[in-house]
Motif scaffolding. Structure first.
Motif, PDB file in Angstrom:
ATOM      1  N   GLN A 101     -40.533 -46.804  29.625  1.00 32.48           N
ATOM      2  CA  GLN A 101     -41.306 -47.799  28.886  1.00 32.48           C
ATOM      3  C   GLN A 101     -42.480 -48.267  29.737  1.00 32.48           C
ATOM      4  O   GLN A 101     -42.346 -48.484  30.944  1.00 32.48           O
ATOM      5  N   ALA A 102     -43.651 -48.422  29.114  1.00 32.60           N
ATOM      6  CA  ALA A 102     -44.831 -48.923  29.811  1.00 32.60           C
ATOM      7  C   ALA A 102     -44.689 -50.419  30.059  1.00 32.60           C
ATOM      8  O   ALA A 102     -44.473 -51.184  29.123  1.00 32.60           O
ATOM      9  N   LEU A 103     -44.785 -50.850  31.312  1.00 29.66           N
ATOM     10  CA  LEU A 103     -44.718 -52.273  31.639  1.00 29.66           C
ATOM     11  C   LEU A 103     -46.074 -52.945  31.483  1.00 29.66           C
ATOM     12  O   LEU A 103     -46.175 -54.172  31.467  1.00 29.66           O
ATOM     13  N   GLU A 104     -47.108 -52.156  31.402  1.00 34.16           N
ATOM     14  CA  GLU A 104     -48.481 -52.613  31.205  1.00 34.16           C
ATOM     15  C   GLU A 104     -49.246 -51.429  30.651  1.00 34.16           C
ATOM     16  O   GLU A 104     -48.646 -50.391  30.378  1.00 34.16           O
ATOM     17  N   SER A 105     -50.530 -51.556  30.468  1.00 31.58           N
ATOM     18  CA  SER A 105     -51.310 -50.409  30.017  1.00 31.58           C
ATOM     19  C   SER A 105     -51.251 -49.326  31.090  1.00 31.58           C
ATOM     20  O   SER A 105     -51.595 -49.571  32.247  1.00 31.58           O
ATOM     21  N   VAL A 106     -50.763 -48.147  30.727  1.00 29.58           N
ATOM     22  CA  VAL A 106     -50.624 -47.062  31.695  1.00 29.58           C
ATOM     23  C   VAL A 106     -51.345 -45.817  31.203  1.00 29.58           C
ATOM     24  O   VAL A 106     -51.472 -45.574  29.999  1.00 29.58           O
ATOM     25  N   ARG A 107     -51.825 -45.054  32.151  1.00 32.90           N
ATOM     26  CA  ARG A 107     -52.462 -43.772  31.855  1.00 32.90           C
ATOM     27  C   ARG A 107     -51.665 -42.681  32.555  1.00 32.90           C
ATOM     28  O   ARG A 107     -51.472 -42.720  33.772  1.00 32.90           O
ATOM     29  N   LEU A 108     -51.177 -41.719  31.775  1.00 29.19           N
ATOM     30  CA  LEU A 108     -50.309 -40.670  32.293  1.00 29.19           C
ATOM     31  C   LEU A 108     -50.937 -39.302  32.127  1.00 29.19           C
ATOM     32  O   LEU A 108     -51.658 -39.047  31.160  1.00 29.19           O
ATOM     33  N   LYS A 109     -50.636 -38.422  33.080  1.00 26.33           N
ATOM     34  CA  LYS A 109     -50.934 -37.009  32.940  1.00 26.33           C
ATOM     35  C   LYS A 109     -49.701 -36.320  32.382  1.00 26.33           C
ATOM     36  O   LYS A 109     -48.594 -36.524  32.885  1.00 26.33           O
ATOM     37  N   LEU A 110     -49.867 -35.505  31.367  1.00 29.55           N
ATOM     38  CA  LEU A 110     -48.767 -34.775  30.759  1.00 29.55           C
ATOM     39  C   LEU A 110     -48.968 -33.280  30.988  1.00 29.55           C
ATOM     40  O   LEU A 110     -50.022 -32.737  30.653  1.00 29.55           O
ATOM     41  N   LEU A 111     -47.942 -32.644  31.568  1.00 28.35           N
ATOM     42  CA  LEU A 111     -47.969 -31.203  31.775  1.00 28.35           C
ATOM     43  C   LEU A 111     -46.922 -30.559  30.888  1.00 28.35           C
ATOM     44  O   LEU A 111     -45.754 -30.953  30.916  1.00 28.35           O
ATOM     45  N   ASP A 112     -47.339 -29.581  30.102  1.00 28.94           N
ATOM     46  CA  ASP A 112     -46.444 -28.925  29.172  1.00 28.94           C
ATOM     47  C   ASP A 112     -45.327 -28.202  29.927  1.00 28.94           C
ATOM     48  O   ASP A 112     -45.578 -27.340  30.758  1.00 28.94           O
ATOM     49  N   LYS A 113     -44.072 -28.565  29.649  1.00 31.00           N
ATOM     50  CA  LYS A 113     -42.930 -28.048  30.402  1.00 31.00           C
ATOM     51  C   LYS A 113     -42.769 -26.533  30.240  1.00 31.00           C
ATOM     52  O   LYS A 113     -42.484 -25.820  31.201  1.00 31.00           O
ATOM     53  N   ARG A 114     -42.959 -26.043  29.037  1.00 34.37           N
ATOM     54  CA  ARG A 114     -42.780 -24.601  28.818  1.00 34.37           C
ATOM     55  C   ARG A 114     -43.803 -23.790  29.592  1.00 34.37           C
ATOM     56  O   ARG A 114     -43.489 -22.743  30.167  1.00 34.37           O
ATOM     57  N   ALA A 115     -45.038 -24.297  29.634  1.00 31.95           N
ATOM     58  CA  ALA A 115     -46.075 -23.587  30.381  1.00 31.95           C
ATOM     59  C   ALA A 115     -45.773 -23.599  31.876  1.00 31.95           C
ATOM     60  O   ALA A 115     -46.017 -22.612  32.587  1.00 31.95           O
ATOM     61  N   ILE A 116     -45.231 -24.729  32.368  1.00 34.32           N
ATOM     62  CA  ILE A 116     -44.888 -24.817  33.791  1.00 34.32           C
ATOM     63  C   ILE A 116     -43.760 -23.849  34.120  1.00 34.32           C
ATOM     64  O   ILE A 116     -43.777 -23.178  35.161  1.00 34.32           O
ATOM     65  N   GLU A 117     -42.763 -23.758  33.249  1.00 31.91           N
ATOM     66  CA  GLU A 117     -41.656 -22.836  33.471  1.00 31.91           C
ATOM     67  C   GLU A 117     -42.170 -21.403  33.610  1.00 31.91           C
ATOM     68  O   GLU A 117     -41.705 -20.643  34.466  1.00 31.91           O
ATOM     69  N   GLN A 118     -43.120 -21.034  32.780  1.00 33.07           N
ATOM     70  CA  GLN A 118     -43.688 -19.686  32.851  1.00 33.07           C
ATOM     71  C   GLN A 118     -44.431 -19.471  34.163  1.00 33.07           C
ATOM     72  O   GLN A 118     -44.313 -18.421  34.800  1.00 33.07           O
ATOM     73  N   ARG A 119     -45.179 -20.478  34.601  1.00 32.56           N
ATOM     74  CA  ARG A 119     -45.945 -20.346  35.835  1.00 32.56           C
ATOM     75  C   ARG A 119     -45.047 -20.361  37.069  1.00 32.56           C
ATOM     76  O   ARG A 119     -45.337 -19.704  38.063  1.00 32.56           O
ATOM     77  N   MET A 120     -43.945 -21.101  37.012  1.00 31.17           N
ATOM     78  CA  MET A 120     -43.032 -21.133  38.162  1.00 31.17           C
ATOM     79  C   MET A 120     -42.383 -19.778  38.388  1.00 31.17           C
ATOM     80  O   MET A 120     -42.061 -19.414  39.523  1.00 31.17           O
ATOM     81  N   ALA A 121     -42.176 -19.044  37.308  1.00 36.11           N
ATOM     82  CA  ALA A 121     -41.557 -17.726  37.437  1.00 36.11           C
ATOM     83  C   ALA A 121     -42.434 -16.777  38.257  1.00 36.11           C
ATOM     84  O   ALA A 121     -41.932 -15.862  38.916  1.00 36.11           O
ATOM     85  N   ALA A 122     -43.753 -17.020  38.231  1.00 34.72           N
ATOM     86  CA  ALA A 122     -44.682 -16.153  38.951  1.00 34.72           C
ATOM     87  C   ALA A 122     -45.206 -16.769  40.241  1.00 34.72           C
ATOM     88  O   ALA A 122     -45.872 -16.104  41.032  1.00 34.72           O
ATOM     89  N   ASP A 123     -44.893 -18.057  40.485  1.00 32.96           N
ATOM     90  CA  ASP A 123     -45.430 -18.758  41.654  1.00 32.96           C
ATOM     91  C   ASP A 123     -44.304 -19.552  42.307  1.00 32.96           C
ATOM     92  O   ASP A 123     -43.961 -20.640  41.860  1.00 32.96           O
ATOM     93  N   LEU A 124     -43.732 -19.014  43.374  1.00 33.67           N
ATOM     94  CA  LEU A 124     -42.620 -19.657  44.063  1.00 33.67           C
ATOM     95  C   LEU A 124     -43.020 -21.012  44.629  1.00 33.67           C
ATOM     96  O   LEU A 124     -42.231 -21.970  44.602  1.00 33.67           O
ATOM     97  N   ASN A 125     -44.242 -21.138  45.144  1.00 33.41           N
ATOM     98  CA  ASN A 125     -44.695 -22.404  45.726  1.00 33.41           C
ATOM     99  C   ASN A 125     -44.738 -23.517  44.687  1.00 33.41           C
ATOM    100  O   ASN A 125     -44.422 -24.677  44.990  1.00 33.41           O
ATOM    101  N   LEU A 126     -45.116 -23.170  43.467  1.00 31.94           N
ATOM    102  CA  LEU A 126     -45.148 -24.162  42.396  1.00 31.94           C
ATOM    103  C   LEU A 126     -43.734 -24.651  42.087  1.00 31.94           C
ATOM    104  O   LEU A 126     -43.498 -25.848  41.914  1.00 31.94           O
ATOM    105  N   GLY A 127     -42.787 -23.721  42.050  1.00 31.44           N
ATOM    106  CA  GLY A 127     -41.404 -24.104  41.811  1.00 31.44           C
ATOM    107  C   GLY A 127     -40.866 -25.001  42.912  1.00 31.44           C
ATOM    108  O   GLY A 127     -40.156 -25.978  42.640  1.00 31.44           O
ATOM    109  N   MET A 128     -41.229 -24.722  44.165  1.00 26.45           N
ATOM    110  CA  MET A 128     -40.783 -25.544  45.279  1.00 26.45           C
ATOM    111  C   MET A 128     -41.378 -26.949  45.200  1.00 26.45           C
ATOM    112  O   MET A 128     -40.712 -27.937  45.546  1.00 26.45           O
ATOM    113  N   ALA A 129     -42.616 -27.061  44.745  1.00 24.15           N
ATOM    114  CA  ALA A 129     -43.263 -28.370  44.630  1.00 24.15           C
ATOM    115  C   ALA A 129     -42.499 -29.258  43.653  1.00 24.15           C
ATOM    116  O   ALA A 129     -42.239 -30.433  43.925  1.00 24.15           O
ATOM    117  N   PHE A 130     -42.101 -28.694  42.522  1.00 19.09           N
ATOM    118  CA  PHE A 130     -41.352 -29.476  41.543  1.00 19.09           C
ATOM    119  C   PHE A 130     -39.928 -29.742  42.025  1.00 19.09           C
ATOM    120  O   PHE A 130     -39.350 -30.792  41.731  1.00 19.09           O
TER     121      PHE A 130
END
Length: 234
Positions: A101-130
């Motif tokens: 829940q937003a406690l005040e006006s908030v601005r969020l970045k949203l990353l599509d989970k399915r797209a990230i899953e696809q990219r993690m399969a090809a980029d080990l460093n990205l998977g480690m970051a998450f």
């Protein structure tokens, strides 16, 4: 209703600061910005998770709801945090474990989970970051579960005060002074109790000469006493 804006990845976010230019380029195409106003629900416990969320500005409350309707705040997330919200569904299951829940006006970045899953399969460093972000959340939840199971309310309030002092405390001639950015109800929710119990704990600390609380302004006269209370309980 939240407002959605197409925008590139925020390179200033601490959660993304260590990423490579290649990772930014990979994720830029699947990132949007969404703005939520005070009190708006961002995602709900048990709902299917479509995005990972990074806070660009503002504060977000993560909480879980018991069967009797009581809410336990598990985290107040801020823009300075080095993790994303709702990481678990990326690695295990498809639903969110908490509500947000937003406690005040908030601005969020949203990353599509399915797209990230696809990219993690090809980029080990990205998977480690998450994976590192997920480890940060796991560490917090483990500490919270231990505190609720083993520690008295007095110890939990002391621990929460030490956390707040570390975030926004200022050393003065009187001691460490801080202005809480939470209401007493929200502070109580963070330690798994109600406002009256927190008020009694603060009053007892005042009688012992540990602190003075006036509204949201707190002066910690004896932070060593709080540290001894918390560390001796661990």
């Amino acid at each position: 209703m939240p407002k959605t804006i197409s925008v590139t990845v925020d390179t200033q976010s601490p959660a993304l600061a260590h990423w490579s230019d290649q990772a930014y380029a990979s994720l830029r195409q699947v990132t949007i910005t969404r703005i939520y106003q005070t009190g708006e629900t961002i995602f709900e416990e048990g709902a299917r998770s479509q995005y990972l969320w990074f806070i660009e500005c503002g504060r977000v409350r993560l909480y879980t709801t018991a069967s009797d309707g009581r809410e336990l705040t598990v985290c107040i997330a801020r823009a300075a945090d080095r993790f994303c919200l709702d990481t678990y569904p990326l690695f295990e299951g498809q639903v969110s474990l908490v509500s947000a829940q937003a406690l005040e006006s908030v601005r969020l970045k949203l990353l599509d989970k399915r797209a990230i899953e696809q990219r993690m399969a090809a980029d080990l460093n990205l998977g480690m970051a998450f994976a590192k972000m997920m480890a940060e959340r796991y560490r917090h939840f483990t500490k919270l579960a231990t505190a609720l199971a083993l520690h008295r309310t007095r110890v939990r309030v002391a621990d929460a005060l030490l956390c707040q002092a570390g975030l926004r405390g200022e050393q003065t001639a009187l001691g460490i002074e801080l202005d809480l950015d939470l209401t007493q109800e929200m502070f109580a929710s963070c330690v798994g109790t109600d406002r009256a119990v927190v008020a009694r704990a603060l009053l007892q600390f005042e009688r012992e000469g540990i602190l003075q609380a006036k509204g949201k302004h707190v002066t910690l006269y004896n932070i060593g006493a709080l540290e001894k209370m918390v560390y001796s309980a661990n």
